[in-house]
Design a protein around this motif. Structure first.
Motif, PDB file in Angstrom:
ATOM      1  N   ARG A  87       0.835  -1.189   0.000  1.00 57.88           N
ATOM      2  CA  ARG A  87       0.000   0.000   0.000  1.00 57.88           C
ATOM      3  C   ARG A  87       0.872   1.241   0.000  1.00 57.88           C
ATOM      4  O   ARG A  87       1.618   1.474   0.939  1.00 57.88           O
ATOM      5  CB  ARG A  87      -0.900  -0.024   1.233  1.00 57.88           C
ATOM      6  N   PRO A  88       0.785   2.023  -1.071  1.00 53.13           N
ATOM      7  CA  PRO A  88       1.508   3.305  -1.052  1.00 53.13           C
ATOM      8  C   PRO A  88       0.770   4.276  -0.130  1.00 53.13           C
ATOM      9  O   PRO A  88       0.104   3.832   0.788  1.00 53.13           O
ATOM     10  CB  PRO A  88       1.452   3.740  -2.518  1.00 53.13           C
ATOM     11  N   PHE A 116      -1.572  -5.657  -5.678  1.00 50.99           N
ATOM     12  CA  PHE A 116      -1.169  -7.029  -5.453  1.00 50.99           C
ATOM     13  C   PHE A 116       0.001  -7.453  -6.316  1.00 50.99           C
ATOM     14  O   PHE A 116       0.155  -7.006  -7.458  1.00 50.99           O
ATOM     15  CB  PHE A 116      -2.350  -7.973  -5.725  1.00 50.99           C
ATOM     16  N   GLU A 128      -5.043   4.458   0.226  1.00 50.53           N
ATOM     17  CA  GLU A 128      -5.585   3.290   0.901  1.00 50.53           C
ATOM     18  C   GLU A 128      -5.610   2.063  -0.014  1.00 50.53           C
ATOM     19  O   GLU A 128      -5.741   0.947   0.441  1.00 50.53           O
ATOM     20  CB  GLU A 128      -7.005   3.622   1.359  1.00 50.53           C
ATOM     21  N   THR A 129      -5.476   2.282  -1.295  1.00 53.47           N
ATOM     22  CA  THR A 129      -5.581   1.182  -2.251  1.00 53.47           C
ATOM     23  C   THR A 129      -4.423   0.221  -2.096  1.00 53.47           C
ATOM     24  O   THR A 129      -3.274   0.622  -1.941  1.00 53.47           O
ATOM     25  CB  THR A 129      -5.576   1.747  -3.686  1.00 53.47           C
ATOM     26  N   GLN A 130      -4.728  -1.051  -2.157  1.00 48.87           N
ATOM     27  CA  GLN A 130      -3.684  -2.073  -2.125  1.00 48.87           C
ATOM     28  C   GLN A 130      -3.432  -2.581  -3.533  1.00 48.87           C
ATOM     29  O   GLN A 130      -4.356  -2.773  -4.310  1.00 48.87           O
ATOM     30  CB  GLN A 130      -4.123  -3.252  -1.244  1.00 48.87           C
TER      31      GLN A 130
END
Lengths: 109, 114
Positions: B97-98, B105, B101-103
């Motif tokens: 995660r930078p 993969f 909040e988005t992860q």
């Protein structure tokens, strides 16, 4: 009750059809919502985030219903390449994501 | 978009051996990385949260002594499956995660323990 629930499908639709998936979540404190797409034997890829006001990205529309605690994904004009498993993911603020099991979509010619 | 790599992409090993999987964020720094496991036709199950410079946080039911996690830098986390057994065969996926909040993969690692 599971934290995040999805109908596993599969949803079989012809090309050009419109299809909608729902995902329910149990934690009322959830704040962030996402749809991911996962192809067979591959990692999930972010499709779109889901905002309170609803959002659209081309043929894809995502909606959030906080009162009923569900999110939806609408795909218009389905393409063969849309065949995949669609995962919804939910998090409570800046924390871990909880995924549903996914809904499989099969688009046929 | 953010790119996360994993190595190896697949591994076959004998029961009892240890397997190390690397997860790298290629174009961003990630203070937090996540390790998931996915069995066939099941959802991604979070195993642990890896924090740079500190101990990982394991989910309930995940043995920390069996799944060793090291997050030594802002771009690398490793998961070591110690004394692997056939029931550990699965698809292991990391995410990073930078600042948002988005992860994102990694491509995943398929582990088959014979």
């Amino acid at each position: 009750r599971k934290e995040v629930e999805q109908d596993p499908g599969p949803f079989n639709v012809p090309e050009g059809a419109t299809v909608a998936f729902n995902c329910t979540y149990s934690n009322s404190a959830s704040q962030s919502f996402f749809w991911y797409r996962q192809d067979c034997r591959k990692e999930p890829k972010l499709l779109m985030s889901v905002y309170s006001s609803g959002n659209e990205d081309g043929r894809f529309t995502a909606q959030l219903n906080r009162a009923s605690q569900y999110i939806s994904l609408l795909i218009r004009d389905s393409k063969l390449s849309d065949s995949a498993t669609y995962l919804c993911a939910v998090s409570s603020g800046y924390s871990t994501l909880t995924f549903g099991k996914g809904t499989m979509l099969l688009v046929s010619p | 978009g953010a790119v996360v790599s994993q190595h190896p992409s697949w591994v076959i090993c004998k029961s009892g051996t240890s397997v190390k999987i690397e997860c790298r964020s290629l174009d961003f720094q990630a203070t937090t990385m996540f390790w998931y496991r996915q069995f066939p036709k099941q959802s991604l199950m979070l195993m642990a949260t890896s924090n740079e410079g500190s101990k990982a946080t394991y989910e309930q039911g995940v043995e920390k002594d069996k799944f060793l996690i090291n997050h030594a830098s802002l771009t690398l986390s490793t998961l070591t499956v110690t004394s692997a057994h056939p029931e550990d065969s699965s698809f292991y996926i990391c995410s990073a995660r930078p600042s948002s909040e988005t992860q994102y993969f990694g491509p995943g690692t398929r582990l088959l323990v014979l």
